[in-house]
Design a protein around this motif. Sequence first.
Motif, PDB file in Angstrom:
ATOM      1  N   SER A 128     -11.023 -15.189 -13.931  1.00  0.00           N
ATOM      2  CA  SER A 128     -11.253 -16.081 -15.063  1.00  0.00           C
ATOM      3  C   SER A 128     -10.197 -17.170 -15.170  1.00  0.00           C
ATOM      4  N   ARG A 129      -9.042 -16.995 -14.541  1.00  0.00           N
ATOM      5  CA  ARG A 129      -7.972 -17.995 -14.563  1.00  0.00           C
ATOM      6  C   ARG A 129      -8.155 -19.077 -13.505  1.00  0.00           C
ATOM      7  N   LEU A 130      -9.018 -18.835 -12.544  1.00  0.00           N
ATOM      8  CA  LEU A 130      -9.209 -19.790 -11.453  1.00  0.00           C
ATOM      9  C   LEU A 130     -10.308 -20.766 -11.844  1.00  0.00           C
ATOM     10  N   LYS A 131      -9.961 -21.997 -12.080  1.00  0.00           N
ATOM     11  CA  LYS A 131     -10.895 -22.992 -12.617  1.00  0.00           C
ATOM     12  C   LYS A 131     -11.638 -23.760 -11.539  1.00  0.00           C
ATOM     13  N   ARG A 132     -11.279 -23.533 -10.267  1.00  0.00           N
ATOM     14  CA  ARG A 132     -11.961 -24.217  -9.180  1.00  0.00           C
ATOM     15  C   ARG A 132     -12.469 -23.205  -8.160  1.00  0.00           C
ATOM     16  N   GLU A 133     -13.578 -23.517  -7.537  1.00  0.00           N
ATOM     17  CA  GLU A 133     -14.096 -22.701  -6.445  1.00  0.00           C
ATOM     18  C   GLU A 133     -13.081 -22.695  -5.314  1.00  0.00           C
ATOM     19  N   GLN A 134     -12.843 -21.543  -4.725  1.00  0.00           N
ATOM     20  CA  GLN A 134     -11.816 -21.478  -3.684  1.00  0.00           C
ATOM     21  C   GLN A 134     -12.048 -20.299  -2.743  1.00  0.00           C
ATOM     22  N   VAL A 135     -11.459 -20.429  -1.546  1.00  0.00           N
ATOM     23  CA  VAL A 135     -11.502 -19.380  -0.542  1.00  0.00           C
ATOM     24  C   VAL A 135     -10.090 -19.173  -0.003  1.00  0.00           C
ATOM     25  N   SER A 136      -9.712 -17.915   0.207  1.00  0.00           N
ATOM     26  CA  SER A 136      -8.399 -17.565   0.767  1.00  0.00           C
ATOM     27  C   SER A 136      -8.615 -16.670   1.980  1.00  0.00           C
ATOM     28  N   ILE A 137      -7.982 -17.018   3.082  1.00  0.00           N
ATOM     29  CA  ILE A 137      -8.078 -16.240   4.316  1.00  0.00           C
ATOM     30  C   ILE A 137      -6.671 -16.017   4.853  1.00  0.00           C
ATOM     31  N   GLY A 138      -6.363 -14.791   5.238  1.00  0.00           N
ATOM     32  CA  GLY A 138      -5.020 -14.531   5.739  1.00  0.00           C
ATOM     33  C   GLY A 138      -4.942 -13.244   6.535  1.00  0.00           C
ATOM     34  N   ALA A 139      -3.730 -12.941   6.980  1.00  0.00           N
ATOM     35  CA  ALA A 139      -3.468 -11.715   7.735  1.00  0.00           C
ATOM     36  C   ALA A 139      -1.986 -11.404   7.664  1.00  0.00           C
ATOM     37  N   ALA A 140      -1.672 -10.123   7.788  1.00  0.00           N
ATOM     38  CA  ALA A 140      -0.287  -9.666   7.869  1.00  0.00           C
ATOM     39  C   ALA A 140      -0.108  -8.874   9.147  1.00  0.00           C
ATOM     40  N   ALA A 141       1.030  -9.050   9.797  1.00  0.00           N
ATOM     41  CA  ALA A 141       1.371  -8.295  10.998  1.00  0.00           C
ATOM     42  C   ALA A 141       2.513  -7.346  10.678  1.00  0.00           C
ATOM     43  N   ILE A 142       2.437  -6.136  11.199  1.00  0.00           N
ATOM     44  CA  ILE A 142       3.437  -5.114  10.926  1.00  0.00           C
ATOM     45  C   ILE A 142       4.076  -4.683  12.241  1.00  0.00           C
ATOM     46  N   VAL A 143       5.397  -4.758  12.285  1.00  0.00           N
ATOM     47  CA  VAL A 143       6.169  -4.347  13.459  1.00  0.00           C
ATOM     48  C   VAL A 143       7.066  -3.195  13.021  1.00  0.00           C
ATOM     49  N   ALA A 144       6.732  -1.987  13.460  1.00  0.00           N
ATOM     50  CA  ALA A 144       7.432  -0.793  12.987  1.00  0.00           C
ATOM     51  C   ALA A 144       8.345  -0.222  14.070  1.00  0.00           C
ATOM     52  N   LYS A 145       9.360   0.530  13.625  1.00  0.00           N
ATOM     53  CA  LYS A 145      10.315   1.141  14.545  1.00  0.00           C
ATOM     54  C   LYS A 145      10.688   2.522  14.030  1.00  0.00           C
ATOM     55  N   SER A 146      10.721   3.498  14.931  1.00  0.00           N
ATOM     56  CA  SER A 146      11.146   4.853  14.588  1.00  0.00           C
ATOM     57  C   SER A 146      12.154   5.341  15.614  1.00  0.00           C
ATOM     58  N   ASP A 147      13.249   5.900  15.119  1.00  0.00           N
ATOM     59  CA  ASP A 147      14.197   6.611  15.971  1.00  0.00           C
ATOM     60  C   ASP A 147      14.001   8.099  15.720  1.00  0.00           C
ATOM     61  N   ILE A 148      13.661   8.842  16.788  1.00  0.00           N
ATOM     62  CA  ILE A 148      13.331  10.248  16.656  1.00  0.00           C
ATOM     63  C   ILE A 148      14.315  11.077  17.475  1.00  0.00           C
ATOM     64  N   SER A 149      14.846  12.110  16.870  1.00  0.00           N
ATOM     65  CA  SER A 149      15.698  13.064  17.595  1.00  0.00           C
ATOM     66  C   SER A 149      15.195  14.463  17.289  1.00  0.00           C
ATOM     67  N   GLY A 150      14.903  15.249  18.336  1.00  0.00           N
ATOM     68  CA  GLY A 150      14.378  16.582  18.106  1.00  0.00           C
ATOM     69  C   GLY A 150      13.859  17.185  19.397  1.00  0.00           C
ATOM     70  N   SER A 151      13.149  18.307  19.280  1.00  0.00           N
ATOM     71  CA  SER A 151      12.666  18.995  20.466  1.00  0.00           C
ATOM     72  C   SER A 151      11.444  19.835  20.134  1.00  0.00           C
ATOM     73  N   GLY A 152      10.678  20.176  21.179  1.00  0.00           N
ATOM     74  CA  GLY A 152       9.528  21.056  21.050  1.00  0.00           C
ATOM     75  C   GLY A 152       9.697  22.256  21.963  1.00  0.00           C
ATOM     76  N   THR A 153       8.980  23.328  21.660  1.00  0.00           N
ATOM     77  CA  THR A 153       9.094  24.572  22.417  1.00  0.00           C
ATOM     78  C   THR A 153       8.827  24.359  23.900  1.00  0.00           C
ATOM     79  N   PHE A 154       7.866  23.495  24.212  1.00  0.00           N
ATOM     80  CA  PHE A 154       7.460  23.315  25.603  1.00  0.00           C
ATOM     81  C   PHE A 154       7.924  21.987  26.180  1.00  0.00           C
ATOM     82  N   GLY A 155       9.033  21.467  25.637  1.00  0.00           N
ATOM     83  CA  GLY A 155       9.628  20.259  26.173  1.00  0.00           C
ATOM     84  C   GLY A 155       8.863  19.003  25.813  1.00  0.00           C
ATOM     85  N   GLY A 156       9.360  17.882  26.294  1.00  0.00           N
ATOM     86  CA  GLY A 156       8.717  16.610  26.023  1.00  0.00           C
ATOM     87  C   GLY A 156       9.711  15.577  25.536  1.00  0.00           C
ATOM     88  N   SER A 157       9.226  14.352  25.318  1.00  0.00           N
ATOM     89  CA  SER A 157      10.091  13.229  24.962  1.00  0.00           C
ATOM     90  C   SER A 157       9.902  12.835  23.502  1.00  0.00           C
TER      91      SER A 157
END
Length: 423
Positions: free
Chosen positions: A61-90
């Motif tokens: 109701s606050r927008l007094k003119r016809e309008q269109v909005s187009i966009g995108a967001a990019a996500i760059v994530a990082k995890s540092d993991i330290s640990g172990s499993g019973t049967f090995g692995g990275s």
Amino acid sequence: MKKVMLKTTFSLAVAVASTQIFASGFALNEQSVSGMGTGFAGRSSSAEDASTVFGNPAGMSRLKREQVSIGAAAIVAKSDISGSGTFGGSNDGDMVPVVAVPMGYYVKPIDDHWAFGFGVYVPFGLVTDYESGFAGRYFGDDSEVQVVTLQPTISYAFNDKVSIGFGPTINRIDGKLESATLNPVTPGTNDGRVKIKGDDTAIGFNVGVLVQATDSTRMGLTYHSKVKYKLEGDTKITGTGFGPFSGNKFDASLDIDTPESVDFSVTHELNADWTLYAGSTWTRWSRLEAITVNNEGVPPQLGGSAGPIGIINEEQNWHDTWAHAIGAAYKLNKEWTLRTGLAIDQAPTNNENRSPRIPTGDRTVFSVGAGWSPNDDVTVDLAYTYLWEEDVNVNDASPTKGAYDAKYENSAHGFGTSVTYRF
């Protein structure tokens, strides 16, 4: 045909983010780039462009003119993991690919009271794809879920002070879950795999109210409903440990609800240059207690506790969460508006049931952004967000999977851009 219940962590979300998404659990905040710049502090009260279709449909109701909005967001994530499993692995930690979150909105004022809008956005999302040989592979090494929402919307202004808005949501979900399975003959080598895929379309709604309390202060309240899904697809098993059943597919289904949320925010125009924002969001994550995948026709030797798949009962036991944010915008000149924000967001997970699919903790999010309007018809919005989480531990153990103990240190960068054109 015999029906076997296989309980596993199908940690739901959407094609986009991952354990480092910018909202609690597997929710996504990236439905507005202008809102991203202020940490989404004024999401239900700002109503600055057509993205209010999601943030608060009453804001149209606050927008007094016809309008269109187009966009995108990019996500760059990082995890540092330290640990172990019973049967090995990275534990390389690079399980989150760079992903994009698209959004698009259209708003058309009809008269002084009514407005129509339409939105396409992604409200929830997860992508985790660990390396081959990941130490926690038996508890989940590849998860992808994509939810795309379409929202036709109407709003009605009673007067210049109070307006309401409503829109049904049409939600399409596609999901995939993969895990390694332990070879009973040579544990830790020649692993088998279980791959589960499914999809569904379901209906929800988005409703909001916007109040111009004073000449300089607006308050908004938005309710996003829960959406109840029944994903249907198949479960496929491969590997030498499955003998003659390797490569077989079985019909599968999964019942799950994405949670409802309530957002309240305040926008205060301090003066001609400065605007302040504050907001809180409550999300009912306690709906996610456990995930159950029902498989039809699984032979007893694959479904029994001694079989290669086994019957797994992985509880989630998530709890309801609160997120709080504050933000500010400064109008530098006629063309440029600068924004910043800070948010604190609770994680719904707990230390006992946290899994490598969503190894997330409480997070703090800092945002900056800018809006450039070279003329009255066009606005280009830019935003950057940095997220860091508290360190969390994953401690999983099962007779058919061994154990996986690890510490996760998660952070992420978010970049967003959108263009709004007014007719």
